[in-house]
Design an enzyme around this catalytic site. Structure first.
Site, PDB file in Angstrom:
ATOM      1  CB  SER A 185      -0.042 -11.521  -2.059  1.00  0.00           C
ATOM      2  OG  SER A 185       0.795 -11.389  -3.011  1.00  0.00           O
ATOM      3  CG  HIS A 213      -1.591 -10.541   1.990  1.00  0.00           C
ATOM      4  ND1 HIS A 213      -2.848 -10.498   1.390  1.00  0.00           N
ATOM      5  CD2 HIS A 213      -0.830  -9.976   0.985  1.00  0.00           C
ATOM      6  CE1 HIS A 213      -3.035  -9.967   0.084  1.00  0.00           C
ATOM      7  NE2 HIS A 213      -1.517  -9.641  -0.103  1.00  0.00           N
ATOM      8  CE  LYS A 245      -3.617  -6.169  -0.322  1.00  0.00           C
ATOM      9  NZ  LYS A 245      -2.124  -6.129  -0.724  1.00  0.00           N
TER      10      LYS A 245
HETATM   11  C1  LIG Z   1      -1.721  -5.336  -1.920  1.00  0.00           C
HETATM   12  C2  LIG Z   1      -0.307  -5.395  -1.676  1.00  0.00           C
HETATM   13  C3  LIG Z   1       0.599  -4.153  -1.751  1.00  0.00           C
HETATM   14  C4  LIG Z   1      -0.049  -3.018  -2.242  1.00  0.00           C
HETATM   15  O1  LIG Z   1      -0.989  -2.349  -1.283  1.00  0.00           O
HETATM   16  P1  LIG Z   1      -1.943  -1.159  -1.840  1.00  0.00           P
HETATM   17  O2  LIG Z   1      -2.194  -0.266  -0.488  1.00  0.00           O
HETATM   18  O3  LIG Z   1      -3.124  -2.028  -2.225  1.00  0.00           O
HETATM   19  O4  LIG Z   1      -1.263  -0.295  -2.986  1.00  0.00           O
HETATM   20  C5  LIG Z   1       1.981  -3.907  -1.500  1.00  0.00           C
HETATM   21  N1  LIG Z   1       2.507  -5.409  -1.040  1.00  0.00           N
HETATM   22  C6  LIG Z   1       1.474  -6.303  -0.930  1.00  0.00           C
HETATM   23  C7  LIG Z   1       2.598  -7.704  -0.400  1.00  0.00           C
HETATM   24  C8  LIG Z   1       0.445  -6.522  -1.247  1.00  0.00           C
HETATM   25  O5  LIG Z   1      -0.269  -7.738  -1.097  1.00  0.00           O
END
Ligand SMILES: *Cc1c(COP(=O)(O)O)cnc(C)c1O
Length: 405
Positions: A185, A213, A245
């Site tokens: 990320s 992602h 996302k």
């Molecule tokens: C954003 C993210 C999460 C958390 O997801 P949410 O639904 O926002 O709690 C977990 N792992 C990674 C790699 C992320 O980028």
């Protein structure tokens, strides 16, 4: 430091002094309805290069229409957890569609990716066992490992050979699980999944890939980092995905075999002891999933913008990371430089956020630029021009400071 009120005040002052204090910004109504690339902050309009809405779906009218229709039919709140009376038809259909999309027997919805990762780690590892995590993996995987009670070992970033070495087996019990982000990320690079899958498979450990992602973004049909590498469900038995996302909605899921999912339903406390995700969100996600699969031009456009950004930013001498994905870090080193760049970009009408320790390692402060299929070429050109104007002198003075230190 004791956590009295005075102690908290002193700790906060110390964060400010080190330029590590984080601040929230209240983002106003979007300047142009349906266009997530413009945000209003304090009445001023900015082009947003900081979000994770990679396919430009968060403001798609099909998502809001599905959300409203489901709310009118089934209400907003689920009213209970999935195992009591909160599990509805929209959840059920979305789970079936996610299982089909990821090519797995079943999928299980969670309210957030954070909770999905806590569920997986605590359900598959426990006291007296060892789990391996990439040094730069997401915080929720680390927290899941800690909560599981297992012994946590971290291997150097993206180093499959080191992971294979730590899996063990000769003089100690092999590790039970290896977990990594698919697409990282903060760096935008990919985990060495084929080699990790081979090593985990050879010692019978679970391989957990959090593709928050990568899903929607990578692979010809958006099936993520696994599709990019051509890996099967057998090679990567546990896939975690998030829906907030690229899918522009909210929530998360775990996809895998029948028994794995049934085990999570029986055992995962972040599944059992929490109110079910609202059905309207599941309905909106179904609309997003259909668009992400049907409109491959979004992925193609995102890829074109990424290639263009990299080509021109490198030509301008900007210190980019080793990433060919829509996450493009501009590595500035100190928190001070990253914050100064963030402020100057904001002055110029661009919303790009500085990422500082502890989210990234010390000395790794950066601007995290993210691209979206909704951006225009002109917006990306403007970003490159301003990055060059602002970052070049900052980097020069960083070098000078480093040399005299
Ligand atoms: C954003 C993210 C999460 C958390 O997801 P949410 O639904 O926002 O709690 C977990 N792992 C990674 C790699 C992320 O980028």
């Amino acid at each position: 430091m004791k956590r009295t009120t005075a102690g908290l005040e002193a700790a906060l002052a110390e964060l400010s002094r080190a330029q590590l204090r984080r601040e929230r910004t209240t983002v106003g109504a979007f300047a142009a309805p349906g266009n997530r690339t413009l945000v209003l902050v304090g009445g001023r309009e900015f082009i947003d290069f900081s979000g994770n809405d990679y396919l430009g779906l968060a403001h798609h009218p099909a998502l809001s229409a599905a959300l409203s229709a489901a709310a009118a039919k089934s209400g907003v709140g689920s009213g209970a957890s999935h195992l009591i009376s909160g599990h509805g038809a929209e959840h059920e259909r979305l789970e079936e569609e996610l299982a089909a999309f990821t090519g797995r027997e079943r999928a299980l919805l969670f309210s957030t990716g954070y909770m999905a990762n806590l569920a997986v780690l605590t359900a598959l590892a426990g006291r007296g066992e060892r789990v391996l995590l990439d040094r730069l993996c997401h915080a929720s995987l680390i927290d899941g490992a800690r909560l599981s009670g297992a012994t946590l070992r971290r291997y150097p970033h993206a180093d499959a050979e080191a992971a294979a070495g730590l899996l063990g087996g000769a003089d100690e019990e092999p590790a039970v699980l290896v977990a990594t982000d698919g697409l990282f990320s903060m760096d935008g690079d990919l985990a060495p999944l084929p080699a990790l899958a081979h090593a985990a498979g050879a010692s019978d450990a679970w391989l957990v890939v959090d593709d928050a992602h990568g899903l929607g973004v990578l692979g010809a049909s958006g099936r993520g980092t696994l599709e990019h590498f051509g890996l099967s469900a057998r090679e990567v038995p546990v896939l975690v995905g998030t829906l907030g996302k690229a899918f522009g909605s909210f929530g998360a899921f775990v996809a895998g075999g029948r028994d794995l999912i049934e085990h999570l339903i029986q055992r995962a406390r972040t599944y059992i002891y929490t109110t079910a995700l609202p059905q309207p969100l599941a309905a909106a996600t179904r609309a997003a999933l259909a668009l992400a699969q049907g409109e491959s031009w979004r992925r193609e456009r995102l890829h074109e913008l990424t290639v263009r950004f990299r080509r021109e930013a490198l030509r301008a001498g900007l210190p980019l990371g080793n990433s060919s994905t829509p996450i493009q870090p501009v590595l500035l080193g100190t928190a001070r430089a990253a914050l100064a760049a963030q402020r100057a970009l904001a002055e110029a009408g661009l919303w790009v956020v500085a990422i500082r320790p502890p989210t990234v390692p010390a000395g790794g402060a950066r601007l995290r630029v993210t691209l979206s299929a909704a951006h225009t070429e002109a917006q990306v050109e403007r970003l490159i021009g301003e990055l060059e104007r602002i970052c070049t002198p900052l980097l020069r003075s960083e070098c000078a400071a480093g040399a005299s230190a």
